[in-house]
Design an enzyme around this catalytic site. Structure first.
Site, PDB file in Angstrom:
ATOM      1  N   VAL A  56       0.904  -1.160  -0.163  1.00  0.00           N
ATOM      2  CA  VAL A  56       0.032  -0.058   0.069  1.00  0.00           C
ATOM      3  C   VAL A  56       0.954   1.388   0.059  1.00  0.00           C
ATOM      4  O   VAL A  56       1.703   1.587   0.939  1.00  0.00           O
ATOM      5  CB  VAL A  56      -0.976   0.017   1.179  1.00  0.00           C
ATOM      6  N   SER A  60       3.032  10.368  -0.170  1.00  0.00           N
ATOM      7  CA  SER A  60       4.510  10.692   0.750  1.00  0.00           C
ATOM      8  C   SER A  60       5.156   9.350   0.488  1.00  0.00           C
ATOM      9  O   SER A  60       4.688   8.446   1.322  1.00  0.00           O
ATOM     10  CB  SER A  60       3.698  11.185   1.999  1.00  0.00           C
ATOM     11  N   TYR A  61       5.865   9.173  -0.503  1.00  0.00           N
ATOM     12  CA  TYR A  61       6.550   7.964  -0.819  1.00  0.00           C
ATOM     13  C   TYR A  61       6.931   7.000   0.392  1.00  0.00           C
ATOM     14  O   TYR A  61       6.833   5.986   0.266  1.00  0.00           O
ATOM     15  CB  TYR A  61       7.828   8.219  -1.812  1.00  0.00           C
ATOM     16  N   GLU A  68       4.141  -7.952   2.706  1.00  0.00           N
ATOM     17  CA  GLU A  68       4.390  -9.013   4.063  1.00  0.00           C
ATOM     18  C   GLU A  68       3.932  -8.398   5.263  1.00  0.00           C
ATOM     19  O   GLU A  68       3.215  -9.043   6.238  1.00  0.00           O
ATOM     20  CB  GLU A  68       5.870  -9.256   4.096  1.00  0.00           C
ATOM     21  N   CYS A 103      11.157  -5.944   6.158  1.00  0.00           N
ATOM     22  CA  CYS A 103       9.888  -7.120   6.187  1.00  0.00           C
ATOM     23  C   CYS A 103      10.641  -8.387   6.850  1.00  0.00           C
ATOM     24  O   CYS A 103       9.981  -8.962   7.740  1.00  0.00           O
ATOM     25  CB  CYS A 103       9.294  -7.374   4.761  1.00  0.00           C
TER      26      CYS A 103
HETATM   27  N1  THU Z   1       7.624  -4.121  -1.475  1.00  0.00           N
HETATM   28  C1  THU Z   1       6.886  -5.097  -0.970  1.00  0.00           C
HETATM   29  O1  THU Z   1       5.658  -5.060  -0.885  1.00  0.00           O
HETATM   30  N2  THU Z   1       7.476  -6.200  -0.474  1.00  0.00           N
HETATM   31  C2  THU Z   1       9.109  -6.380  -0.478  1.00  0.00           C
HETATM   32  O2  THU Z   1       9.631  -7.134   0.256  1.00  0.00           O
HETATM   33  C3  THU Z   1       9.624  -5.455  -1.424  1.00  0.00           C
HETATM   34  C4  THU Z   1       9.168  -4.341  -1.848  1.00  0.00           C
HETATM   35  C5  THU Z   1       6.898  -3.109  -2.097  1.00  0.00           C
HETATM   36  C6  THU Z   1       7.127  -1.661  -1.468  1.00  0.00           C
HETATM   37  C7  THU Z   1       6.737  -0.735  -2.627  1.00  0.00           C
HETATM   38  O3  THU Z   1       5.377  -0.555  -2.579  1.00  0.00           O
HETATM   39  C8  THU Z   1       7.071  -1.749  -3.986  1.00  0.00           C
HETATM   40  O4  THU Z   1       7.348  -2.916  -3.407  1.00  0.00           O
HETATM   41  C9  THU Z   1       8.485  -1.123  -4.582  1.00  0.00           C
HETATM   42  O5  THU Z   1       9.557  -0.990  -3.593  1.00  0.00           O
END
Ligand code: THU
Length: 151
Positions: A56, A60-61, A68, A103
């Site tokens: 999600v 605001s990056y 996860e 994560c």
């Molecule tokens: N992202 C995840 O949801 N899980 C990860 O383990 C790696 C990165 C998401 C975060 C962001 O929304 C996008 O992937 C690009 O980094």
């Protein structure tokens, strides 16, 4: 189909397949308009309840939440803290999707000896434990270790 390297979490092949499938279904709910990088996760708790999550993002990056962590926080907020396995799904074809460092640390909070299925869109997966993904880690027990006094 599976490239095995660690404990199977005591799940049957069918249960693993279901978990992997659910992680890819969860990916379809990803809110990722900035990175365009969809991620899904499916978390199998000790009693077999499955929680899913997606990433999600936010305008605001830095406020983005990974898939996860969404799944784990959903589970914990519903009273579940014992996990057998989590499957992680993305759209990258050529490699198994690995969880980010943050994560890994959040997974590690709930033990090192449970299973992570790193998947590809064709539903193949690689099996690793949390401990393998985050060796020599810091966890809840470290807070209670003896400390030097008087400093
Ligand atoms: N992202 C995840 O949801 N899980 C990860 O383990 C790696 C990165 C998401 C975060 C962001 O929304 C996008 O992937 C690009 O980094």
């Amino acid at each position: 189909m599976a490239e095995k390297s660690a404990a199977s979490a005591g799940l049957t092949d069918e249960q693993i397949h279901e978990l992997v499938q659910k992680s890819h279904q969860a990916k379809q709910r990803a809110y990722a308009p900035y990175s365009n990088f969809r991620v899904g996760a499916a978390l199998h708790t000790e009693d077999g309840t499955i929680f899913t999550g997606c990433n999600v993002e936010n305008s605001s990056y830095s406020l983005a939440c990974c898939a996860e962590r969404t799944a784990i926080f959903k589970a914990v907020s519903e009273g579940y803290k014992s996990f057998r396995a989590i499957a992680i799904a993305g759209d990258v074809e050529s490699e198994f999707l690995a969880p980010c460092g943050s994560c890994r640390q959040v997974m590690r909070e709930f033990g090192t000896d449970w299973t992570v299925y790193l998947t590809k869109p064709d539903l193949s997966y690689r099996t690793m434990t949390v401990g393998e993904l985050l060796p020599c880690s810091f966890g809840p027990d470290d807070l209670n270790k003896p400390k030097v006094k008087g400093q």
